[in-house]
Enzyme design. Structure first.
Site, PDB file in Angstrom:
ATOM      1  N   ASP A 100       0.856  -1.178   0.000  1.00 33.22           N
ATOM      2  CA  ASP A 100       0.000   0.000   0.000  1.00 33.22           C
ATOM      3  C   ASP A 100       0.897   1.234   0.000  1.00 33.22           C
ATOM      4  O   ASP A 100       2.091   1.136   0.289  1.00 33.22           O
ATOM      5  CB  ASP A 100      -0.929  -0.001   1.218  1.00 33.22           C
ATOM      6  CG  ASP A 100      -2.212   0.785   0.993  1.00 33.22           C
ATOM      7  OD1 ASP A 100      -2.332   1.468  -0.050  1.00 33.22           O
ATOM      8  OD2 ASP A 100      -3.103   0.720   1.858  1.00 33.22           O
ATOM      9  N   ASP A 101       0.321   2.380  -0.323  1.00 32.34           N
ATOM     10  CA  ASP A 101       1.110   3.608  -0.297  1.00 32.34           C
ATOM     11  C   ASP A 101       1.370   4.066   1.127  1.00 32.34           C
ATOM     12  O   ASP A 101       2.435   4.573   1.444  1.00 32.34           O
ATOM     13  CB  ASP A 101       0.439   4.709  -1.111  1.00 32.34           C
ATOM     14  CG  ASP A 101      -1.000   5.020  -0.678  1.00 32.34           C
ATOM     15  OD1 ASP A 101      -1.565   4.287   0.167  1.00 32.34           O
ATOM     16  OD2 ASP A 101      -1.567   5.999  -1.190  1.00 32.34           O
ATOM     17  N   ASP A 104      -2.061   4.223   7.751  1.00 30.61           N
ATOM     18  CA  ASP A 104      -2.447   5.347   8.595  1.00 30.61           C
ATOM     19  C   ASP A 104      -2.864   4.829   9.971  1.00 30.61           C
ATOM     20  O   ASP A 104      -2.078   4.842  10.915  1.00 30.61           O
ATOM     21  CB  ASP A 104      -3.577   6.109   7.910  1.00 30.61           C
ATOM     22  CG  ASP A 104      -3.948   7.410   8.599  1.00 30.61           C
ATOM     23  OD1 ASP A 104      -3.766   7.524   9.822  1.00 30.61           O
ATOM     24  OD2 ASP A 104      -4.453   8.318   7.926  1.00 30.61           O
TER      25      ASP A 104
END
Length: 167
Positions: A100-101, A104
């Site tokens: 994933d980028d 969070d």
């Protein structure tokens, strides 16, 4: 509800490409990987770069929606699961790389980790709340930072960091 992000972290295409290659460099020692599963949409671009660098040809997506209004993470919804061509490769995802980028809160990665508990999880950027859920990342940013990815931005003026402090 969590405090909204207070800091901006804009990332250019050049920087993102360098960071994705740095992630591939770190992952090279953790492989080899039989397949990559990218968490869409943010994981698509880094997955393409990492797949090239690590010479992985089997690339799959898992589609999880979490940011329904851009800034606020809401209810997580799995829009598309992982194909059997990948889930059948190894016991519980062994030999699979999930990309994933950003991690969070870690909630999205945790949903995918439940699908592939033995997969190796990687993200380019990590916030403290999401770090425990992933195995490899490149850059940590504070929880109150909003990352502006290159596909989300146009060329506009940026206020100096101290401009908001002047009141």
């Amino acid at each position: 509800m969590a405090q909204p992000p207070q800091k901006a972290f804009p990332v250019s295409w050049d920087q993102f490409h360098r960071d994705a290659r740095a992630l591939a460099w770190r992952l090279a020692a953790a492989g080899p990987f039989k397949a990559i599963v990218c968490i869409t949409r943010g994981g698509l671009v880094p997955a393409a770069i990492v797949a090239r660098e690590l010479d992985v040809r089997l690339i799959e997506t898992v589609c999880v929606a979490s940011y329904h209004d851009y800034r606020n993470q809401g209810e997580l919804t799995v829009l598309k699961g992982i194909a059997e061509s990948v889930t059948g490769l190894g016991a519980e995802g062994e030999g699979v790389l999930v990309i994933d980028d950003l991690t969070d809160t870690g909630k999205t990665a945790q949903i995918v980790r439940n699908m592939l508990p033995k997969a190796h999880f990687a993200a380019i950027y990590a916030k403290p709340a999401g770090r425990p859920v992933i195995d490899t990342f490149v850059t940590e940013v504070s929880q109150d930072t909003w990352i502006y990815f290159p596909w989300d931005m146009g060329l506009v003026y940026q206020e100096p960091i101290t401009a908001g402090a002047r009141g």
